[in-house]
Enzyme design. Structure first.
Site, mmCIF file in Angstrom:
data_model
loop_
_atom_site.group_PDB
_atom_site.id
_atom_site.type_symbol
_atom_site.label_atom_id
_atom_site.label_comp_id
_atom_site.label_asym_id
_atom_site.label_seq_id
_atom_site.Cartn_x
_atom_site.Cartn_y
_atom_site.Cartn_z
ATOM 1 C CG ASN A 52 -1.764 1.111 1.271
ATOM 2 O OD1 ASN A 52 -1.819 1.946 0.458
ATOM 3 N ND2 ASN A 52 -2.471 1.404 2.538
ATOM 4 C CD1 TRP A 53 3.798 1.099 -2.759
ATOM 5 C CD2 TRP A 53 3.231 2.034 -4.829
ATOM 6 N NE1 TRP A 53 4.481 0.330 -3.570
ATOM 7 C CE2 TRP A 53 4.399 0.618 -4.874
ATOM 8 C CE3 TRP A 53 3.321 2.524 -5.917
ATOM 9 C CZ2 TRP A 53 4.573 0.154 -6.071
ATOM 10 C CZ3 TRP A 53 3.407 1.814 -7.113
ATOM 11 C CH2 TRP A 53 4.342 0.790 -7.095
ATOM 12 C CE LYS A 54 -0.369 3.352 4.754
ATOM 13 N NZ LYS A 54 -0.265 3.304 6.167
ATOM 14 C CD GLU A 82 -3.708 -2.507 7.376
ATOM 15 O OE1 GLU A 82 -2.485 -2.499 7.135
ATOM 16 O OE2 GLU A 82 -4.419 -1.596 7.104
ATOM 17 N N GLY A 92 2.217 2.525 10.884
ATOM 18 C CA GLY A 92 3.177 3.443 10.900
ATOM 19 C C GLY A 92 3.921 3.699 12.146
ATOM 20 C CB SER A 149 4.742 -1.666 12.262
ATOM 21 O OG SER A 149 4.455 -0.047 12.714
ATOM 22 C CG HIS A 192 -6.360 1.733 5.209
ATOM 23 N ND1 HIS A 192 -5.710 3.088 6.221
ATOM 24 C CD2 HIS A 192 -5.004 0.931 5.111
ATOM 25 C CE1 HIS A 192 -4.337 2.670 6.443
ATOM 26 N NE2 HIS A 192 -4.070 1.501 5.822
ATOM 27 C CD GLU A 244 -3.212 5.670 6.745
ATOM 28 O OE1 GLU A 244 -2.996 5.559 5.649
ATOM 29 O OE2 GLU A 244 -2.243 5.214 7.545
ATOM 30 N N GLY A 287 2.643 -1.030 4.600
ATOM 31 C CA GLY A 287 2.841 0.368 4.013
ATOM 32 C C GLY A 287 4.203 0.922 3.661
ATOM 33 N N GLY A 288 4.659 1.835 4.549
ATOM 34 C CA GLY A 288 6.143 2.154 4.789
ATOM 35 C C GLY A 288 6.954 1.462 4.169
HETATM 36 P P1 PGA Z 1 2.731 0.466 7.565
HETATM 37 O O1 PGA Z 1 1.232 0.813 7.058
HETATM 38 O O2 PGA Z 1 3.067 -0.705 7.302
HETATM 39 O O3 PGA Z 1 3.373 1.882 7.442
HETATM 40 O O4 PGA Z 1 2.364 0.483 9.245
HETATM 41 C C1 PGA Z 1 0.317 -0.327 7.114
HETATM 42 C C2 PGA Z 1 -0.962 -0.011 6.232
HETATM 43 O O5 PGA Z 1 -1.594 1.153 6.688
HETATM 44 O O6 PGA Z 1 -1.712 -0.546 5.587
#
Ligand code: PGA
Length: 243
Positions: free
Chosen positions: A6-8, A164, A170, A208, A94, A96, A229-230
């Protein structure tokens, strides 16, 4: 194993091209048999990423879709438009989106229906906040989030779940391995009670995930994959997670 990147809202055209060629050359050939790789770029790049990945076994996902089919919804992108780019998946629910865009079950049910109608497969995210975790409310929270999948309009929805914990996203914090295992089993049991499917619901872990913890997380039987993500923004880190 299913690996979702997930590159956001990160990267530009140049990033997209360079990371795709690195993934193609350095990750894809080394994935174990039966693994699935799903890349979720910002929606503006979906067409381009689909074009580049046309004859490669990489699946593409969007990070969100509109709850509406079409119309006067400035800035929105419909599930049908996403599917028209050749995209297979969409991430919905998600944290966010829930947090910054006030997405609740009422909106999410429409989004899930829109995705289903457009033929998209869904990565449905659920997870508790730190407060809910501390108060021992994880299961209740997840049950409330999963409940919308029981809507009669969604019986044929093609989905997997991503667990999640909001506090793990993050933050560098990750639940204990036993906790991940127990919650994944809980989600699978919840879903199997509600469906007649003999097939077990697939559950990914997200929050994470990094090269240091991926191996242990992936070793859990109840974990069918990871949502990253990150660490997915670095092909080197992503490679260490996937291989
Ligand atoms: P993260 O994000 O790996 O940066 O914690 C995961 C996500 O939000 O899907």
């Amino acid at each position: 194993m299913i690996y979702v990147a997930n590159w956001k809202m990160n990267g530009d055209k140049e990033f997209v091209h360079s990371i795709l060629s690195e993934i193609k050359d350095n990750i894809l050939p080394f994935l174990s048999d039966g693994s699935t790789l799903v890349l979720c770029p910002p929606s503006i790049y979906l067409s381009e990423v689909n074009d580049i990945c046309k004859n490669i076994s990489i699946e593409i996902g969007a990070q969100d879709c509109s709850a509406h089919e079409k119309g006067a919804f400035t800035g929105e992108v419909s599930a049908q438009m996403i599917s028209g780019t050749g995209t297979d998946w969409v991430i919905l629910g998600h944290s966010e989106r829930r947090q910054y865009h006030a997405e609740n079950n009422v909106i999410l049910i429409d989004k899930l229906q829109a995705a289903h109608n457009a033929g998209l497969k869904v990565i449905f995210c659920v997870g508790e906040t730190h407060q809910q975790y501390n108060e021992g409310m994880t299961r209740d929270t997840l049950q409330g989030q999963l409940a919308i999948l029981d809507d009669t309009s969604l019986v044929n929805l093609n989905y997997i779940i991503a667990y999640e914990p909001v506090w793990a996203i993050g933050s560098g914090l990750v639940p204990k391995l036993e906790e991940i295992d127990i919650i994944h089993q809980f989600i699978k049991t919840q879903r199997s009670k509600k469906t007649n499917l003999s097939k077990e619901t697939k559950v990914l872990y997200g929050g994470s995930v990094n090269p240091d913890n991926a191996k242990e997380i992936k070793s859990l039987k109840s974990v069918d994959g990871v949502l990253v993500g990150g660490a997915s923004l670095s092909s080197n880190k992503f490679k260490q997670i996937c291989i």
